[in-house]
Design a protein around this motif. Structure first.
Motif, mmCIF file in Angstrom:
data_model
loop_
_atom_site.group_PDB
_atom_site.id
_atom_site.type_symbol
_atom_site.label_atom_id
_atom_site.label_comp_id
_atom_site.label_asym_id
_atom_site.label_seq_id
_atom_site.Cartn_x
_atom_site.Cartn_y
_atom_site.Cartn_z
ATOM 1 N N ALA A 1 0.835 -1.204 0.000
ATOM 2 C CA ALA A 1 0.000 0.000 0.000
ATOM 3 C C ALA A 1 0.868 1.252 0.000
ATOM 4 O O ALA A 1 0.604 2.196 -0.751
ATOM 5 C CB ALA A 1 -0.941 -0.016 1.196
ATOM 6 N N SER A 2 1.935 1.264 0.801
ATOM 7 C CA SER A 2 2.721 2.502 0.850
ATOM 8 C C SER A 2 3.594 2.645 -0.395
ATOM 9 O O SER A 2 3.821 3.762 -0.864
ATOM 10 C CB SER A 2 3.485 2.611 2.169
ATOM 11 O OG SER A 2 4.813 2.243 2.020
ATOM 12 N N SER A 3 4.050 1.519 -0.987
ATOM 13 C CA SER A 3 4.754 1.612 -2.277
ATOM 14 C C SER A 3 3.873 2.286 -3.310
ATOM 15 O O SER A 3 4.283 3.230 -3.985
ATOM 16 C CB SER A 3 5.102 0.227 -2.829
ATOM 17 O OG SER A 3 6.000 -0.447 -2.011
ATOM 18 N N LEU A 4 2.641 1.788 -3.430
ATOM 19 C CA LEU A 4 1.759 2.303 -4.480
ATOM 20 C C LEU A 4 1.316 3.730 -4.192
ATOM 21 O O LEU A 4 1.289 4.573 -5.084
ATOM 22 C CB LEU A 4 0.534 1.392 -4.635
ATOM 23 C CG LEU A 4 0.820 0.033 -5.264
ATOM 24 C CD1 LEU A 4 -0.452 -0.787 -5.378
ATOM 25 C CD2 LEU A 4 1.435 0.216 -6.650
ATOM 26 N N THR A 5 0.997 4.009 -2.931
ATOM 27 C CA THR A 5 0.526 5.351 -2.597
ATOM 28 C C THR A 5 1.591 6.389 -2.928
ATOM 29 O O THR A 5 1.272 7.481 -3.382
ATOM 30 C CB THR A 5 0.160 5.431 -1.105
ATOM 31 O OG1 THR A 5 -0.748 4.367 -0.822
ATOM 32 C CG2 THR A 5 -0.486 6.738 -0.757
ATOM 33 N N SER A 6 2.850 6.035 -2.718
ATOM 34 C CA SER A 6 3.863 7.043 -3.031
ATOM 35 C C SER A 6 4.352 6.941 -4.478
ATOM 36 O O SER A 6 4.684 7.945 -5.087
ATOM 37 C CB SER A 6 4.983 7.012 -1.989
ATOM 38 O OG SER A 6 6.139 6.429 -2.482
ATOM 39 N N ALA A 7 4.349 5.739 -5.091
ATOM 40 C CA ALA A 7 4.851 5.611 -6.467
ATOM 41 C C ALA A 7 3.866 6.169 -7.504
ATOM 42 O O ALA A 7 4.282 6.797 -8.472
ATOM 43 C CB ALA A 7 5.161 4.151 -6.792
ATOM 44 N N VAL A 8 2.577 5.959 -7.298
ATOM 45 C CA VAL A 8 1.609 6.325 -8.340
ATOM 46 C C VAL A 8 1.651 7.819 -8.698
ATOM 47 O O VAL A 8 1.727 8.164 -9.873
ATOM 48 C CB VAL A 8 0.188 5.835 -7.961
ATOM 49 C CG1 VAL A 8 -0.886 6.556 -8.740
ATOM 50 C CG2 VAL A 8 0.095 4.339 -8.199
ATOM 51 N N PRO A 9 1.634 8.736 -7.719
ATOM 52 C CA PRO A 9 1.722 10.157 -8.121
ATOM 53 C C PRO A 9 3.155 10.655 -8.272
ATOM 54 O O PRO A 9 3.367 11.831 -8.522
ATOM 55 C CB PRO A 9 1.023 10.876 -6.975
ATOM 56 C CG PRO A 9 1.197 9.988 -5.800
ATOM 57 C CD PRO A 9 1.415 8.586 -6.286
ATOM 58 N N SER A 10 4.171 9.770 -8.120
ATOM 59 C CA SER A 10 5.548 10.251 -8.015
ATOM 60 C C SER A 10 6.058 10.956 -9.270
ATOM 61 O O SER A 10 6.789 11.925 -9.183
ATOM 62 C CB SER A 10 6.482 9.090 -7.659
ATOM 63 O OG SER A 10 6.505 8.137 -8.705
ATOM 64 N N LEU B 1 3.886 -0.022 -13.566
ATOM 65 C CA LEU B 1 2.723 -0.034 -14.444
ATOM 66 C C LEU B 1 1.795 1.142 -14.138
ATOM 67 O O LEU B 1 1.441 1.936 -15.016
ATOM 68 C CB LEU B 1 1.989 -1.355 -14.226
ATOM 69 C CG LEU B 1 1.146 -1.924 -15.337
ATOM 70 C CD1 LEU B 1 1.994 -2.184 -16.564
ATOM 71 C CD2 LEU B 1 0.507 -3.236 -14.863
ATOM 72 N N LEU B 2 1.430 1.289 -12.857
ATOM 73 C CA LEU B 2 0.444 2.306 -12.502
ATOM 74 C C LEU B 2 1.023 3.718 -12.530
ATOM 75 O O LEU B 2 0.331 4.660 -12.908
ATOM 76 C CB LEU B 2 -0.163 2.023 -11.128
ATOM 77 C CG LEU B 2 -1.102 0.818 -11.057
ATOM 78 C CD1 LEU B 2 -1.740 0.731 -9.674
ATOM 79 C CD2 LEU B 2 -2.196 0.893 -12.115
ATOM 80 N N SER B 3 2.310 3.883 -12.162
ATOM 81 C CA SER B 3 2.853 5.241 -12.145
ATOM 82 C C SER B 3 2.944 5.801 -13.559
ATOM 83 O O SER B 3 2.642 6.970 -13.789
ATOM 84 C CB SER B 3 4.221 5.270 -11.462
ATOM 85 O OG SER B 3 5.149 4.460 -12.150
ATOM 86 N N VAL C 1 -6.137 7.515 -12.352
ATOM 87 C CA VAL C 1 -5.581 6.466 -11.488
ATOM 88 C C VAL C 1 -5.475 6.945 -10.047
ATOM 89 O O VAL C 1 -5.719 6.196 -9.107
ATOM 90 C CB VAL C 1 -4.189 6.022 -12.001
ATOM 91 C CG1 VAL C 1 -3.624 4.909 -11.126
ATOM 92 C CG2 VAL C 1 -4.291 5.563 -13.435
ATOM 93 N N ARG C 2 -5.139 8.245 -9.897
ATOM 94 C CA ARG C 2 -4.984 8.759 -8.535
ATOM 95 C C ARG C 2 -6.273 8.667 -7.735
ATOM 96 O O ARG C 2 -6.255 8.518 -6.524
ATOM 97 C CB ARG C 2 -4.524 10.223 -8.581
ATOM 98 C CG ARG C 2 -3.063 10.334 -8.919
ATOM 99 C CD ARG C 2 -2.578 11.726 -8.671
ATOM 100 N NE ARG C 2 -3.258 12.651 -9.580
ATOM 101 C CZ ARG C 2 -2.982 13.948 -9.630
ATOM 102 N NH1 ARG C 2 -2.094 14.459 -8.831
ATOM 103 N NH2 ARG C 2 -3.607 14.731 -10.488
ATOM 104 N N HIS C 3 -7.414 8.814 -8.434
ATOM 105 C CA HIS C 3 -8.693 8.740 -7.725
ATOM 106 C C HIS C 3 -9.085 7.298 -7.464
ATOM 107 O O HIS C 3 -9.767 6.996 -6.497
ATOM 108 C CB HIS C 3 -9.784 9.440 -8.536
ATOM 109 C CG HIS C 3 -9.431 10.843 -8.886
ATOM 110 N ND1 HIS C 3 -9.168 11.788 -7.919
ATOM 111 C CD2 HIS C 3 -9.254 11.465 -10.073
ATOM 112 C CE1 HIS C 3 -8.858 12.926 -8.509
ATOM 113 N NE2 HIS C 3 -8.887 12.758 -9.819
ATOM 114 N N VAL C 4 -8.670 6.420 -8.365
ATOM 115 C CA VAL C 4 -9.065 5.017 -8.257
ATOM 116 C C VAL C 4 -8.230 4.290 -7.194
ATOM 117 O O VAL C 4 -8.718 3.381 -6.536
ATOM 118 C CB VAL C 4 -8.923 4.316 -9.631
ATOM 119 C CG1 VAL C 4 -9.225 2.837 -9.514
ATOM 120 C CG2 VAL C 4 -9.839 4.974 -10.654
ATOM 121 N N LEU C 5 -6.984 4.742 -7.023
ATOM 122 C CA LEU C 5 -6.060 3.991 -6.169
ATOM 123 C C LEU C 5 -6.554 3.718 -4.742
ATOM 124 O O LEU C 5 -6.504 2.569 -4.288
ATOM 125 C CB LEU C 5 -4.685 4.672 -6.148
ATOM 126 C CG LEU C 5 -3.616 3.879 -5.405
ATOM 127 C CD1 LEU C 5 -3.264 2.594 -6.125
ATOM 128 C CD2 LEU C 5 -2.376 4.717 -5.175
#
Lengths: 257, 272
Positions: free
Chosen positions: B91-100, B172-174, B183-187
């Motif tokens: 969860a923390s990988s994705l939360t920080s990687a997606v908008p990075s 993939l997601l970032s 994606v930011r809203h869906v995450l």
């Protein structure tokens, strides 16, 4: 020796592809296409550069001049590998450091010291190499007292000084400079010019983008005038600057910037 | 002298070699992530433990004490914390990687470096938190008097699969987020649903037997979570077939995520 060569380089932006879209917009576009409305046409394209070719020798200082939107910054961005040409080929021999807006790689929460490490490694340096140059960088930037302060507390002048100092002391083969020195004060600008000239004499190649014609004449032996993404003139800096000046006067006061 | 032809290459091997050359930067940006995250916070590193620990307390009170959720004979706090550790990491990988990539657009549009370093640094910083929070797990084990067996060594392959999986999804997601901000809203929604379909609150044994293989095949996180429980607490080996499948899936995802990322990267500076 040719250190940079561009052959028939074009950069085209598809205006509708610029910027991120939401899936809703994407669906609307696909829907429009299904209904027979053609989404992309030629007017949709913006030619930032069309079919330009030039080469730069080692140790040369080349000035790029022209109006805003003439393609100067696009050339720098291509050489810095930030963006890629649509067609044509570009070859760069050696390492490139770019000063396209100084301090762009800085992180506001980190100290000057930490940012030097970060910036150095963005430019591809190893830690030992950065350590070795650290004192000279801090000394040149005149930031001894503030080196452990977070850079968010720096003034814009301090920002520029630190950014330039890092780029100027990593000894790249090619240095790209985009209008950034205009931010610093006059004495620091003079110091930067002197440092660039010193590096150039040691074989570094400089590509300098500026609206300051006297700076271009002082620093560069050669200049290229760009207009609407095409090369209009390429030759000794003084002649090209003069040609640019006469064209601007010829175009009347409406062309004044 | 290094000669660079400025054109886009689709060779993943060439991109990987370049990533290796830039390893110093990956390390620097990871350190920056970690330092900036804790620099001005009062509790600093403790936050890495507070998140899984507080969820563990809430889960224990409501699901174990009140709802009497079974936990395969393991004390429920251990049972849920062992699962919350790898889950919080993802969860923390994705939360920080997606908008990075969007957050770092000021660097991307001005300096060249392999862009995958940014989301990968998010994953590595999350790994750092994970290791720190794992320290608290060791204390819990001591408190409950659970001694590890040699099977606990299975945490090594589990950790590798977990990191590969998180890196694959992050890449993939970032990159997809650069194209579509949706994606930011869906995450957050995706993470919430994903948490409930992963056996964190409950043991995977409550999934009906005939669906269980499909359940593990579709969600590598379920394999990882159950794997940690059996390796560390129960002292049994994780199902070899399931672990192997999760490893293959994670490797495929990492490869696909990297290829997709590098395919989009060419235009990042023009779009972001």
């Amino acid at each position: 020796m040719e250190i940079i060569s561009l052959e028939n380089v074009s950069k085209r932006y598809r205006l509708s592809r610029l910027g991120a879209r939401s899936i809703r917009e994407e669906l609307a576009r696909v829907g429009g296409r299904l209904l027979g409305r053609n989404g992309s046409s030629d007017d949709d394209d913006f030619h930032a550069l069309s079919d330009i070719s030039f080469a730069v020798d080692q140790g040369e200082a080349l000035g790029l001049i022209g109006h805003n939107g003439s393609g100067k910054s696009t050339v720098l961005k291509l050489l810095a590998r930030i963006t890629y040409p649509t067609t044509g080929s570009i070859v760069v021999r050696g390492s490139v450091a770019s000063l396209i807006e100084v301090g762009a790689g800085f992180h506001p929460e980190l100290s000057g010291r930490e940012n030097i490490d970060l910036y150095g490694s963005i430019m591809g340096m190893r830690r030992a190499e950065i350590r070795e140059r650290f004192d000279r960088i801090v000394d040149f930037a005149e930031l001894e007292r503030f080196i452990d302060t977070p850079v968010k507390r720096y003034s814009s002048g301090m920002y520029v000084r630190l950014g330039f100092a890092v780029a100027a002391f990593i000894n790249p083969h090619v240095l790209l400079v985009d209008e950034v020195l205009a931010v610093g004060d006059a004495s620091f600008q003079a110091k930067c010019m002197q440092r660039i000239e010193e590096l150039r004499r040691n074989g570094m190649t400089v590509i300098f983008v500026s609206h300051d014609m006297s700076a271009v004449e002082r620093l560069c032996g050669r200049a290229i005038l760009l207009e609407h993404g095409k090369i209009l003139a390429d030759g000794p800096a003084r002649e090209v600057v003069e040609f640019y000046g006469s064209r601007q006067r010829g175009a009347g006061s409406s062309a004044s910037e | 002298m290094l000669e660079t032809r400025i054109e886009w290459s689709d060779s993943l091997a060439a991109h990987l070699r370049e990533l290796v050359r830039y390893r110093e930067l990956l390390w620097q940006i990871t350190r920056r992530e970690i330092r900036v995250r804790y620099k001005q916070s009062l509790l600093g590193m403790i936050w890495a433990v507070v998140q899984p620990l507080s969820l563990m307390v809430v889960f224990t009170v409501f699901f174990s004490w009140f709802a009497r959720m079974e936990s395969e004979g393991i004390p429920y706090p251990l049972f849920s914390y062992a699962a919350l550790l790898p889950w919080s990491f993802l969860a923390s990988s994705l939360t920080s990687a997606v908008p990075s990539l969007i957050a770092n657009s000021h660097i991307i549009t001005r300096i060249y470096f392999p862009r995958e370093i940014i989301p990968l640094a998010s994953v590595l910083a999350a790994l750092f938190d994970f290791l720190f929070a794992a320290g608290a797990f060791v204390l819990l084990m001591v408190w409950y008097g659970v001694a590890p067996t040699p099977r606990a060594l299975f945490i090594v392959p589990l950790l590798v699969v977990q990191v590969a999986f998180a890196a694959g999804v992050s890449l993939l997601l970032s990159s997809f987020t650069v194209l579509y901000r949706d994606v930011r809203h869906v995450l957050p929604l995706l993470l919430q649903i994903w948490m409930f379909v992963t056996p964190i609150l409950y043991p995977a044994s409550i999934v009906p037997g005939r669906w269980r293989d499909a359940y593990f095949a579709l969600n590598p996180m379920a394999v990882i979570v159950e794997g940690y429980r059996s390796a560390i607490i129960l002292g049994t080996a994780p199902g070899a077939g399931r672990l192997l499948l999760a490893a293959v899936e994670s490797a495929a995802l990492l490869w696909a995520g990297y290829a997709y990322f590098k395919h989009l990267e060419k235009d990042f500076a023009d779009i972001v």
